[in-house]
Motif scaffolding. Structure first.
Motif, short mmCIF file in Angstrom:
data_model
loop_
_atom_site.label_atom_id
_atom_site.label_comp_id
_atom_site.label_asym_id
_atom_site.label_seq_id
_atom_site.Cartn_x
_atom_site.Cartn_y
_atom_site.Cartn_z
N ASP A 132 0.83 -1.20 0.00
CA ASP A 132 0.00 0.00 0.00
C ASP A 132 0.86 1.25 0.00
OD1 ASP A 132 -2.92 0.93 0.32
OD2 ASP A 132 -1.83 2.11 1.82
N PHE A 133 0.35 2.30 -0.60
CA PHE A 133 1.09 3.56 -0.74
C PHE A 133 1.13 4.36 0.55
CE2 PHE A 133 -1.03 3.38 -5.15
CZ PHE A 133 -0.10 2.47 -5.61
N ILE A 134 0.20 4.12 1.46
CA ILE A 134 0.08 4.94 2.67
C ILE A 134 0.24 4.11 3.94
CG2 ILE A 134 -1.50 6.42 3.99
CD1 ILE A 134 -2.75 7.19 1.26
N PHE A 135 -0.42 2.98 4.00
CA PHE A 135 -0.47 2.17 5.21
C PHE A 135 0.50 0.99 5.16
CE2 PHE A 135 -4.86 3.87 4.81
CZ PHE A 135 -4.87 4.64 5.97
N PRO A 136 0.86 0.44 6.33
CA PRO A 136 1.68 -0.78 6.36
C PRO A 136 0.80 -2.00 6.10
CG PRO A 136 1.19 -0.11 8.59
CD PRO A 136 0.60 0.95 7.69
N ALA A 137 0.25 -2.07 4.91
CA ALA A 137 -0.71 -3.11 4.54
C ALA A 137 -0.43 -3.56 3.11
CB ALA A 137 -2.14 -2.57 4.63
N ILE A 138 -0.84 -4.78 2.82
CA ILE A 138 -0.79 -5.29 1.45
C ILE A 138 -2.19 -5.16 0.88
CG2 ILE A 138 -0.44 -7.34 0.00
CD1 ILE A 138 2.18 -6.22 1.23
N SER A 139 -2.30 -4.49 -0.26
CA SER A 139 -3.58 -4.33 -0.94
C SER A 139 -3.70 -5.41 -2.00
CB SER A 139 -3.68 -2.95 -1.57
OG SER A 139 -3.71 -1.96 -0.56
N ILE A 140 -4.89 -6.00 -2.12
CA ILE A 140 -5.10 -7.13 -3.03
C ILE A 140 -6.36 -6.92 -3.84
CG2 ILE A 140 -5.52 -9.62 -3.19
CD1 ILE A 140 -3.98 -9.94 -0.58
N GLY A 141 -6.24 -7.09 -5.14
CA GLY A 141 -7.38 -7.03 -6.04
C GLY A 141 -7.09 -7.91 -7.24
N GLY A 142 -7.87 -7.73 -8.27
CA GLY A 142 -7.66 -8.49 -9.48
C GLY A 142 -6.74 -7.75 -10.43
N PRO A 143 -6.46 -8.36 -11.56
CA PRO A 143 -5.62 -7.71 -12.57
C PRO A 143 -6.17 -6.35 -13.01
CG PRO A 143 -5.87 -10.03 -13.09
CD PRO A 143 -6.81 -9.73 -11.95
N ASP A 144 -7.49 -6.14 -12.88
CA ASP A 144 -8.07 -4.85 -13.25
C ASP A 144 -7.54 -3.72 -12.38
OD1 ASP A 144 -9.58 -6.21 -11.16
OD2 ASP A 144 -11.04 -4.59 -11.29
N LEU A 145 -7.15 -4.03 -11.15
CA LEU A 145 -6.56 -3.02 -10.27
C LEU A 145 -5.20 -2.58 -10.81
CD1 LEU A 145 -6.96 -1.45 -7.63
CD2 LEU A 145 -5.92 -3.37 -6.42
N LEU A 146 -4.39 -3.53 -11.22
CA LEU A 146 -3.10 -3.21 -11.85
C LEU A 146 -3.33 -2.43 -13.14
CD1 LEU A 146 -0.04 -3.35 -12.14
CD2 LEU A 146 -0.32 -5.66 -13.10
N ASP A 147 -4.31 -2.84 -13.93
CA ASP A 147 -4.62 -2.13 -15.18
C ASP A 147 -4.96 -0.66 -14.91
OD1 ASP A 147 -4.27 -4.49 -16.59
OD2 ASP A 147 -6.42 -4.91 -16.75
N ARG A 148 -5.71 -0.42 -13.84
CA ARG A 148 -6.10 0.95 -13.50
C ARG A 148 -4.87 1.80 -13.21
NH1 ARG A 148 -9.92 1.41 -8.55
NH2 ARG A 148 -7.99 1.46 -7.39
N PHE A 149 -3.93 1.26 -12.44
CA PHE A 149 -2.70 2.00 -12.14
C PHE A 149 -1.87 2.22 -13.39
CE2 PHE A 149 -3.06 0.01 -7.73
CZ PHE A 149 -3.65 1.14 -7.19
N GLU A 150 -1.81 1.21 -14.25
CA GLU A 150 -1.02 1.35 -15.47
C GLU A 150 -1.63 2.39 -16.42
OE1 GLU A 150 -0.57 -2.77 -16.65
OE2 GLU A 150 1.41 -2.83 -15.68
N ARG A 151 -2.95 2.52 -16.42
CA ARG A 151 -3.58 3.58 -17.22
C ARG A 151 -3.17 4.96 -16.70
NH1 ARG A 151 -7.87 -0.03 -17.13
NH2 ARG A 151 -8.97 1.11 -15.48
N GLN A 152 -3.06 5.09 -15.38
CA GLN A 152 -2.60 6.35 -14.80
C GLN A 152 -1.18 6.66 -15.25
OE1 GLN A 152 -4.00 5.53 -10.51
NE2 GLN A 152 -3.58 7.72 -10.59
N ILE A 153 -0.31 5.67 -15.23
CA ILE A 153 1.08 5.87 -15.66
C ILE A 153 1.11 6.26 -17.13
CG2 ILE A 153 3.28 4.71 -16.12
CD1 ILE A 153 2.81 3.07 -13.59
N ASP A 154 0.27 5.62 -17.95
CA ASP A 154 0.23 5.91 -19.39
C ASP A 154 -0.14 7.35 -19.67
OD1 ASP A 154 1.01 3.34 -20.00
OD2 ASP A 154 -1.02 2.64 -20.48
N GLN A 155 -0.83 7.99 -18.75
CA GLN A 155 -1.22 9.39 -18.96
C GLN A 155 -0.09 10.36 -18.63
OE1 GLN A 155 -4.84 9.98 -16.75
NE2 GLN A 155 -5.99 8.57 -18.04
N GLU A 156 0.98 9.86 -18.03
CA GLU A 156 2.13 10.69 -17.66
C GLU A 156 3.20 10.61 -18.73
OE1 GLU A 156 2.41 12.49 -14.78
OE2 GLU A 156 0.45 11.83 -14.05
#
Length: 145
Positions: A41-65
């Motif tokens: 996790d970016f803020i907390f001492p935790a592991i965040s878990i989702g599906g591949p769509d979660l990774l896709d969402r972050f990669e779309r953000q990177i693609d906009q930069e």
């Protein structure tokens, strides 16, 4: 029910596995998620878990930069360098690896925390402290909150 809600604390077995709460497994099944994208996790001492769509969402953000920008590189370090794919075993258990333990401080118990489109793994006392701090910040310590 298609969101991860609530929280539950579970014991980790002698082989380092923990049973994912049934309500979370139901959401994973309803969403057709078989491969879990897990990231620090970016803020907390935790592991965040989702599906591949979660990774896709972050990669779309990177693609906009700008690919050479500090923001794009920082985000890639966090989501790619701080992420792994995992799977549940046939009994719905997750292996609590060093990747999880080292980042969270998890020992013998683990708290699963719903976060709508994903869930998190926390060290139980750290979760209780973070939730209490969030409640205090939100409600200013008012009674009844």
């Amino acid at each position: 029910m298609n969101r991860f809600l609530s929280n539950a604390t579970k014991k980790i077995d002698a082989k380092g596995r923990v049973s994912v709460p049934a309500v979370f497994r139901t959401v994973l099944a309803e969403r057709g998620i078989e491969e879990l994208y897990c990231f620090q996790d970016f803020i907390f001492p935790a592991i965040s878990i989702g599906g591949p769509d979660l990774l896709d969402r972050f990669e779309r953000q990177i693609d906009q930069e700008d690919p050479f920008s500090a923001d794009a590189n920082d985000m890639s370090l966090l989501i790619h360098g701080g992420g792994v794919f995992m799977k549940l075993d046939a009994e719905g258990r997750l292996m609590v690896t060093d990747f999880i333990r080292d980042f969270t401080g998890i020992g013998r118990e683990i708290t699963f925390v719903g976060r709508a489109d994903h869930f998190q793994l926390w060290e139980p006392q750290a979760f209780q402290a973070a939730q209490a701090a969030a409640r205090k910040a939100r409600f200013g310590g008012r009674s009844g909150a």
